[in-house]
Design a protein around this motif. Sequence first.
Motif, PDB file in Angstrom:
ATOM      1  N   GLY A  42      25.225  -2.132  18.672  1.00  0.00           N
ATOM      2  CA  GLY A  42      25.321  -0.759  18.199  1.00  0.00           C
ATOM      3  C   GLY A  42      26.731  -0.231  18.221  1.00  0.00           C
ATOM      4  N   PRO A  43      26.905   0.974  17.742  1.00  0.00           N
ATOM      5  CA  PRO A  43      28.237   1.567  17.711  1.00  0.00           C
ATOM      6  C   PRO A  43      28.704   1.936  19.120  1.00  0.00           C
ATOM      7  CG  PRO A  43      26.603   3.152  17.007  1.00  0.00           C
ATOM      8  CD  PRO A  43      25.896   1.837  17.189  1.00  0.00           C
ATOM      9  N   ASP A  44      30.017   2.074  19.274  1.00  0.00           N
ATOM     10  CA  ASP A  44      30.582   2.440  20.566  1.00  0.00           C
ATOM     11  C   ASP A  44      30.279   3.886  20.911  1.00  0.00           C
ATOM     12  OD1 ASP A  44      31.618  -0.076  20.792  1.00  0.00           O
ATOM     13  OD2 ASP A  44      33.551   0.469  19.937  1.00  0.00           O
ATOM     14  N   SER A  45      30.133   4.712  19.912  1.00  0.00           N
ATOM     15  CA  SER A  45      29.951   6.134  20.129  1.00  0.00           C
ATOM     16  C   SER A  45      28.891   6.658  19.157  1.00  0.00           C
ATOM     17  CB  SER A  45      31.289   6.834  19.876  1.00  0.00           C
ATOM     18  OG  SER A  45      31.119   8.134  19.404  1.00  0.00           O
ATOM     19  N   PRO A  46      28.156   7.687  19.540  1.00  0.00           N
ATOM     20  CA  PRO A  46      27.187   8.259  18.593  1.00  0.00           C
ATOM     21  C   PRO A  46      27.848   8.791  17.319  1.00  0.00           C
ATOM     22  CG  PRO A  46      26.786   9.088  20.803  1.00  0.00           C
ATOM     23  CD  PRO A  46      28.052   8.301  20.846  1.00  0.00           C
ATOM     24  N   TRP A  47      29.116   9.153  17.411  1.00  0.00           N
ATOM     25  CA  TRP A  47      29.807   9.665  16.224  1.00  0.00           C
ATOM     26  C   TRP A  47      30.005   8.574  15.179  1.00  0.00           C
ATOM     27  CZ3 TRP A  47      29.826  14.627  15.653  1.00  0.00           C
ATOM     28  CH2 TRP A  47      29.804  15.425  16.771  1.00  0.00           C
ATOM     29  N   GLY A  48      30.080   7.337  15.590  1.00  0.00           N
ATOM     30  CA  GLY A  48      30.261   6.234  14.660  1.00  0.00           C
ATOM     31  C   GLY A  48      28.951   5.639  14.169  1.00  0.00           C
ATOM     32  N   ASP A  49      27.849   6.181  14.591  1.00  0.00           N
ATOM     33  CA  ASP A  49      26.534   5.656  14.225  1.00  0.00           C
ATOM     34  C   ASP A  49      26.170   6.097  12.812  1.00  0.00           C
ATOM     35  OD1 ASP A  49      24.024   4.604  14.171  1.00  0.00           O
ATOM     36  OD2 ASP A  49      23.208   5.905  15.750  1.00  0.00           O
ATOM     37  N   ARG A  50      26.130   5.170  11.889  1.00  0.00           N
ATOM     38  CA  ARG A  50      25.813   5.505  10.500  1.00  0.00           C
ATOM     39  C   ARG A  50      24.355   5.916  10.325  1.00  0.00           C
ATOM     40  NH1 ARG A  50      29.393   2.850   6.306  1.00  0.00           N
ATOM     41  NH2 ARG A  50      31.280   2.440   7.475  1.00  0.00           N
ATOM     42  N   ALA A  51      23.480   5.436  11.189  1.00  0.00           N
ATOM     43  CA  ALA A  51      22.069   5.798  11.096  1.00  0.00           C
ATOM     44  C   ALA A  51      21.875   7.291  11.342  1.00  0.00           C
ATOM     45  CB  ALA A  51      21.253   4.990  12.088  1.00  0.00           C
ATOM     46  N   ARG A  53      23.520   9.620  10.067  1.00  0.00           N
ATOM     47  CA  ARG A  53      23.643  10.320   8.783  1.00  0.00           C
ATOM     48  C   ARG A  53      22.335  10.274   7.989  1.00  0.00           C
ATOM     49  NH1 ARG A  53      29.270   7.647   6.822  1.00  0.00           N
ATOM     50  NH2 ARG A  53      30.448   8.181   8.669  1.00  0.00           N
ATOM     51  N   LEU A  54      21.446   9.370   8.346  1.00  0.00           N
ATOM     52  CA  LEU A  54      20.204   9.181   7.601  1.00  0.00           C
ATOM     53  C   LEU A  54      19.028   9.906   8.237  1.00  0.00           C
ATOM     54  CD1 LEU A  54      20.550   5.365   6.928  1.00  0.00           C
ATOM     55  CD2 LEU A  54      21.082   7.232   5.369  1.00  0.00           C
ATOM     56  N   ARG A  55      19.305  10.832   9.137  1.00  0.00           N
ATOM     57  CA  ARG A  55      18.203  11.519   9.809  1.00  0.00           C
ATOM     58  C   ARG A  55      17.340  12.295   8.821  1.00  0.00           C
ATOM     59  NH1 ARG A  55      20.726  16.663  12.991  1.00  0.00           N
ATOM     60  NH2 ARG A  55      21.197  17.844  11.138  1.00  0.00           N
ATOM     61  N   LEU A  56      16.134  12.563   9.230  1.00  0.00           N
ATOM     62  CA  LEU A  56      15.195  13.256   8.372  1.00  0.00           C
ATOM     63  C   LEU A  56      15.568  14.727   8.232  1.00  0.00           C
ATOM     64  CD1 LEU A  56      11.922  11.753   9.840  1.00  0.00           C
ATOM     65  CD2 LEU A  56      13.077  11.093   7.726  1.00  0.00           C
ATOM     66  N   ALA A  57      15.235  15.292   7.096  1.00  0.00           N
ATOM     67  CA  ALA A  57      15.484  16.712   6.863  1.00  0.00           C
ATOM     68  C   ALA A  57      14.543  17.539   7.741  1.00  0.00           C
ATOM     69  CB  ALA A  57      15.261  17.042   5.392  1.00  0.00           C
ATOM     70  N   ALA A  58      14.932  18.765   8.003  1.00  0.00           N
ATOM     71  CA  ALA A  58      14.095  19.656   8.807  1.00  0.00           C
ATOM     72  C   ALA A  58      12.769  19.895   8.088  1.00  0.00           C
ATOM     73  CB  ALA A  58      14.813  20.970   9.037  1.00  0.00           C
ATOM     74  N   ARG A  59      11.710  19.869   8.851  1.00  0.00           N
ATOM     75  CA  ARG A  59      10.386  20.100   8.269  1.00  0.00           C
ATOM     76  C   ARG A  59      10.063  21.581   8.331  1.00  0.00           C
ATOM     77  NH1 ARG A  59       8.789  15.920  12.243  1.00  0.00           N
ATOM     78  NH2 ARG A  59       9.473  13.999  11.296  1.00  0.00           N
ATOM     79  N   PRO A  60       9.440  22.096   7.296  1.00  0.00           N
ATOM     80  CA  PRO A  60       9.064  23.507   7.338  1.00  0.00           C
ATOM     81  C   PRO A  60       7.974  23.736   8.388  1.00  0.00           C
ATOM     82  CG  PRO A  60       8.241  22.473   5.340  1.00  0.00           C
ATOM     83  CD  PRO A  60       9.078  21.462   6.043  1.00  0.00           C
ATOM     84  N   GLY A  61       8.013  24.884   8.988  1.00  0.00           N
ATOM     85  CA  GLY A  61       7.011  25.216   9.987  1.00  0.00           C
ATOM     86  C   GLY A  61       7.541  26.302  10.896  1.00  0.00           C
ATOM     87  N   PRO A  62       6.746  26.676  11.874  1.00  0.00           N
ATOM     88  CA  PRO A  62       7.187  27.716  12.795  1.00  0.00           C
ATOM     89  C   PRO A  62       8.452  27.272  13.532  1.00  0.00           C
ATOM     90  CG  PRO A  62       4.899  27.086  13.219  1.00  0.00           C
ATOM     91  CD  PRO A  62       5.434  26.175  12.180  1.00  0.00           C
ATOM     92  N   ASN A  63       9.439  28.135  13.586  1.00  0.00           N
ATOM     93  CA  ASN A  63      10.707  27.895  14.280  1.00  0.00           C
ATOM     94  C   ASN A  63      11.522  26.746  13.685  1.00  0.00           C
ATOM     95  OD1 ASN A  63      10.247  29.981  16.183  1.00  0.00           O
ATOM     96  ND2 ASN A  63       8.912  28.589  17.330  1.00  0.00           N
ATOM     97  N   ALA A  64      11.293  26.393  12.435  1.00  0.00           N
ATOM     98  CA  ALA A  64      12.040  25.307  11.806  1.00  0.00           C
ATOM     99  C   ALA A  64      13.525  25.643  11.736  1.00  0.00           C
ATOM    100  CB  ALA A  64      11.499  25.029  10.410  1.00  0.00           C
ATOM    101  N   TRP A  65      13.856  26.896  11.590  1.00  0.00           N
ATOM    102  CA  TRP A  65      15.258  27.270  11.519  1.00  0.00           C
ATOM    103  C   TRP A  65      15.973  26.988  12.842  1.00  0.00           C
ATOM    104  CZ3 TRP A  65      17.050  30.979  14.876  1.00  0.00           C
ATOM    105  CH2 TRP A  65      16.082  31.726  15.546  1.00  0.00           C
TER     106      TRP A  65
END
Length: 72
Positions: A42-51, A53-65
């Motif tokens: 894995g990467p040395d730091s979370p900042w260098g983790d390319r995965a 950048r591929l996180r899922l978008a926020a899902r609509p629902g209560p307190n989604a903001w």
Amino acid sequence: MSIHVLHGQPTPEELATVLAVVQARAAAAQAAAEAARRAGAGPDSPWGDRARRLRLAARPGPNAWRTSGWAH
């Protein structure tokens, strides 16, 4: 895996010695491959983790903001 004796008549002790050496070398090679896999896992730091950048978008629902800015 099978080993065939092509020449000579080895004693049971000689065969056991050869098999022990072959098994030890195979175990060492497997351990080295596992260590190499872990070293480059894995990467040395979370900042260098390319995965990241591929996180899922926020899902609509209560307190989604509120949860839209949380790290995943």
